[in-house]
Design a protein around this motif. Structure first.
Motif, mmCIF file in Angstrom:
data_model
loop_
_atom_site.group_PDB
_atom_site.id
_atom_site.type_symbol
_atom_site.label_atom_id
_atom_site.label_comp_id
_atom_site.label_asym_id
_atom_site.label_seq_id
_atom_site.Cartn_x
_atom_site.Cartn_y
_atom_site.Cartn_z
ATOM 1 N N ALA A 67 -23.679 -10.778 32.079
ATOM 2 C CA ALA A 67 -22.956 -11.425 33.182
ATOM 3 C C ALA A 67 -22.107 -10.463 34.007
ATOM 4 O O ALA A 67 -22.131 -10.526 35.242
ATOM 5 C CB ALA A 67 -22.099 -12.560 32.634
ATOM 6 N N PRO A 68 -21.328 -9.541 33.405
ATOM 7 C CA PRO A 68 -20.512 -8.641 34.228
ATOM 8 C C PRO A 68 -21.347 -7.790 35.186
ATOM 9 O O PRO A 68 -20.943 -7.549 36.329
ATOM 10 C CB PRO A 68 -19.791 -7.771 33.198
ATOM 11 N N VAL A 69 -22.504 -7.323 34.728
ATOM 12 C CA VAL A 69 -23.357 -6.482 35.582
ATOM 13 C C VAL A 69 -23.897 -7.297 36.744
ATOM 14 O O VAL A 69 -23.926 -6.832 37.892
ATOM 15 C CB VAL A 69 -24.534 -5.892 34.769
ATOM 16 N N ILE A 70 -24.324 -8.506 36.479
ATOM 17 C CA ILE A 70 -24.860 -9.377 37.527
ATOM 18 C C ILE A 70 -23.765 -9.678 38.551
ATOM 19 O O ILE A 70 -23.995 -9.622 39.761
ATOM 20 C CB ILE A 70 -25.414 -10.681 36.912
ATOM 21 N N LYS A 71 -22.554 -9.980 38.063
ATOM 22 C CA LYS A 71 -21.434 -10.251 38.975
ATOM 23 C C LYS A 71 -21.157 -9.046 39.867
ATOM 24 O O LYS A 71 -20.916 -9.183 41.070
ATOM 25 C CB LYS A 71 -20.175 -10.607 38.180
ATOM 26 N N LEU A 72 -21.146 -7.861 39.259
ATOM 27 C CA LEU A 72 -20.832 -6.646 40.013
ATOM 28 C C LEU A 72 -21.898 -6.369 41.070
ATOM 29 O O LEU A 72 -21.576 -6.048 42.227
ATOM 30 C CB LEU A 72 -20.710 -5.459 39.051
#
Length: 577
Positions: free
Chosen positions: A192-197
């Motif tokens: 999730a953090p990578v997708i958000k970024l």
């Protein structure tokens, strides 16, 4: 008894936007089109009215006010009445509150379901107004962004990286990166953090109106830069530990091989963002500190920009429109890389795409897909070059052929032959000015008599930044700058020059958006005779000016005096001597 609303075509005429003749042409085109389109959309596609004019007139027809959102500041207490996700979903933005009534700028003010939803959400009566969809989307991004700073959003995502269960030890060195398996990289890129970024970076690029996004790995950090109005500026720095997962995320989105890190790759991402279709042309390049990624943002709605919005002055626009209505000949658009040549050609094709003509293009690559055209992408490995593709296209009974670029003598010769056999050919060349295109073709071993017979016009162009309308102010430029550009001012002459002071709207740079400056050379007998005699380009230029060509410098001066751009910007772009 309700009065019957006035016809939209009549409203356009009454407001001086079109003539009855224009309306009749649009009605005829509407009959030809396979799918029934509103007459207002047909008029926009023909370039006779702008999208804003269309929406403004629809407001008149429907009895609602038009709102110019680009210039509007909205009180935080007003826009916070409607959550951002609801505003995006409904394409509706609250802009004012007075006497228990909420004014709502909407794409479709007749959408009673959206109005009811906002009424129930806020407990206020809703007064619908109308605005363009593009303005609403941009305004939502601009206005709600003030509630949470981008740097705060990035910090929040980075904290998720640091507090997550995954061990982000990759990307600090080449040795570390080699130890990470492909499966691990794929897992990291789907967290999730990578997708958000990744989404945050893409959305920031779109909201800022960027043409390119650069993800640049350094020794100790990853730098993100955007190209806005032709110039790069840094928007964020990311810790080195996110590099591998972020790179893999973009490569997966672009359908690239994440296992290949030492060879360049090209890919494409298609996405619908805030209701608009975008294509991202993605390129990776191995560097000392990892793979650099550049994404070219292609807004599919921008292909219907219309010739009127390109920045052509009235006289030049009329001459160019007459030129593209010819049934045969070569029309060349020239200028350096990034000068807007493709946008000009797509605008021409959109105007000519009436349904009555067979239009084919061969491009490298196909940047924008236009319904009603047959578009071909070159493939050198398969032998589909510009020359081979153009030769095949001529057996497809075309009326108009667009060649992305004339790069070699073979393509130039086939284009010339096509023009002489009754086809309208559109293409680009890399030359500094319009007359230079003629000598360039001769340098490609095209016989002068073929050049003189086939070329009917050349449009040279550059892109300059437009003065920000929010912080526009008068100023006195340095005397040497006016002389350098060739502006001679008499002692008693008072001319007002403008520049942008710098504000939040333009991120402090004083410019917002870009426009073209142009020189259009239409072929005539005197110029043809000079081509036959292999006369040098500067002499052809003198005759072209004598016979009505406005030079790039003169066009730039006109736009400076109109307050559209600045002396400094034009000097930067056209390197006037």
């Amino acid at each position: 008894m309700m009065q019957k609303p006035e016809q939209i075509g009549d409203i356009f005429i009454k407001n001086g936007l079109i003539t009855q003749s224009h309306l009749d042409q649009a009605i005829e085109k509407q009959k030809i089109l396979k799918r029934q389109e509103p007459i207002s959309d047909v008029l926009v596609s023909m370039g006779l009215v702008s999208e804003k004019d269309k929406v403004r007139c629809l407001g008149i027809q429907w009895g609602v006010n038009y709102v110019e959102l680009a210039e509007l500041e909205v009180d935080a207490q007003v826009y916070k009445l409607v959550p951002q996700n609801v505003a995006r979903k409904l394409k509706a933005l609250p802009v004012a509150r007075k006497n228990g009534r909420l004014t709502l700028a909407m794409k479709n003010p007749l959408d009673i379901f959206a109005i009811d939803e906002i009424r129930m959400l806020t407990g206020l009566d809703v007064e619908p107004a109308i605005a363009t969809e593009e303005d609403i989307i941009r305004a939502i991004g601009r206005i709600y962004a003030s509630a949470l700073n981008v740097s705060d959003q990035v910090s929040s995502v980075i904290k998720e990286f640091e507090t997550g269960d995954i061990n982000f030890t990759t990307g600090d060195s080449d040795e570390d990166e080699e130890d990470v398996s492909i499966e691990q990289l794929r897992e990291l890129s789907e967290e999730a953090p990578v997708i958000k970024l990744a989404n945050l970076i893409i959305n920031r690029g779109i909201n800022d109106g960027a043409s390119d996004i650069h993800i640049e790995p350094g020794k100790n950090l990853v730098r993100i830069r955007l190209r806005v109005d032709g110039l790069l500026h840094e928007i964020m720095q990311l810790p080195k530990k996110v590099q591998s997962s972020l790179t893999s995320r973009f490569k997966i989105m672009a359908e690239m091989d994440i296992a290949t890190k030492r060879s360049p790759q090209d890919g494409r991402i298609g996405a619908v963002i805030e209701g608009k279709q975008f294509d991202f042309r993605v390129s990776t390049l191995p560097s000392v500190h990892g793979e650099k990624i550049v994404m070219r943002i292609l807004d599919k709605s921008s292909v219907s920009i219309g010739l009127q919005k390109l920045g052509l002055l009235t006289d030049t626009l009329e001459r160019f429109e007459n030129l593209i209505q010819r049934s045969y000949g070569i029309i060349l658009v020239t200028g350096p890389t990034g000068s807007g040549k493709s946008t000009t050609l797509y605008s021409v094709l959109s105007k000519l795409n009436s349904g009555e003509k067979n239009i084919l293009t061969i491009e490298d690559p196909v940047e924008y897909e236009i319904e009603g055209l047959t578009q071909v992408q070159i493939n050198n490995r398969a032998g589909l070059t510009f020359a081979a593709g153009l030769r095949t296209m001529l057996r497809q009974d075309p009326d108009i052929a667009m060649v992305g670029e004339i790069r070699d003598p073979e393509t130039a010769m086939i284009a010339t032959e096509a023009a002489l056999t009754g086809h309208l050919v559109l293409s680009t060349l890399h030359t500094n000015d319009a007359p230079g295109a003629l000598t360039r073709l001769i340098d490609m071993n095209i016989e002068p008599f073929l050049v003189a017979s086939s070329v009917i016009g050349v449009l040279a162009q550059r892109l300059v930044r437009v003065v920000c309308p929010k912080c526009k102010e008068p100023y006195n430029p340095p005397a040497d700058a006016t002389k350098r550009l060739g502006i001679e001012l008499e002692g008693s002459t008072r001319v007002v020059f403008y520049r942008g002071k710098g504000c939040d709207h333009c991120r402090g740079v004083g410019y917002r958006g870009r426009m073209g400056i142009y020189e259009l050379m239409v072929m005539n007998d005197r110029i043809r005779d000079m081509v036959l005699q292999k006369t040098s380009g500067h002499l052809i230029r003198e005759v072209a000016v004598e016979t009505g060509m406005t030079t790039l410098r003169d066009d730039a001066i006109a736009k400076i005096l109109l307050g559209m751009t600045t002396l400094e910007e034009c000097l930067r772009v056209i390197y006037a001597g």
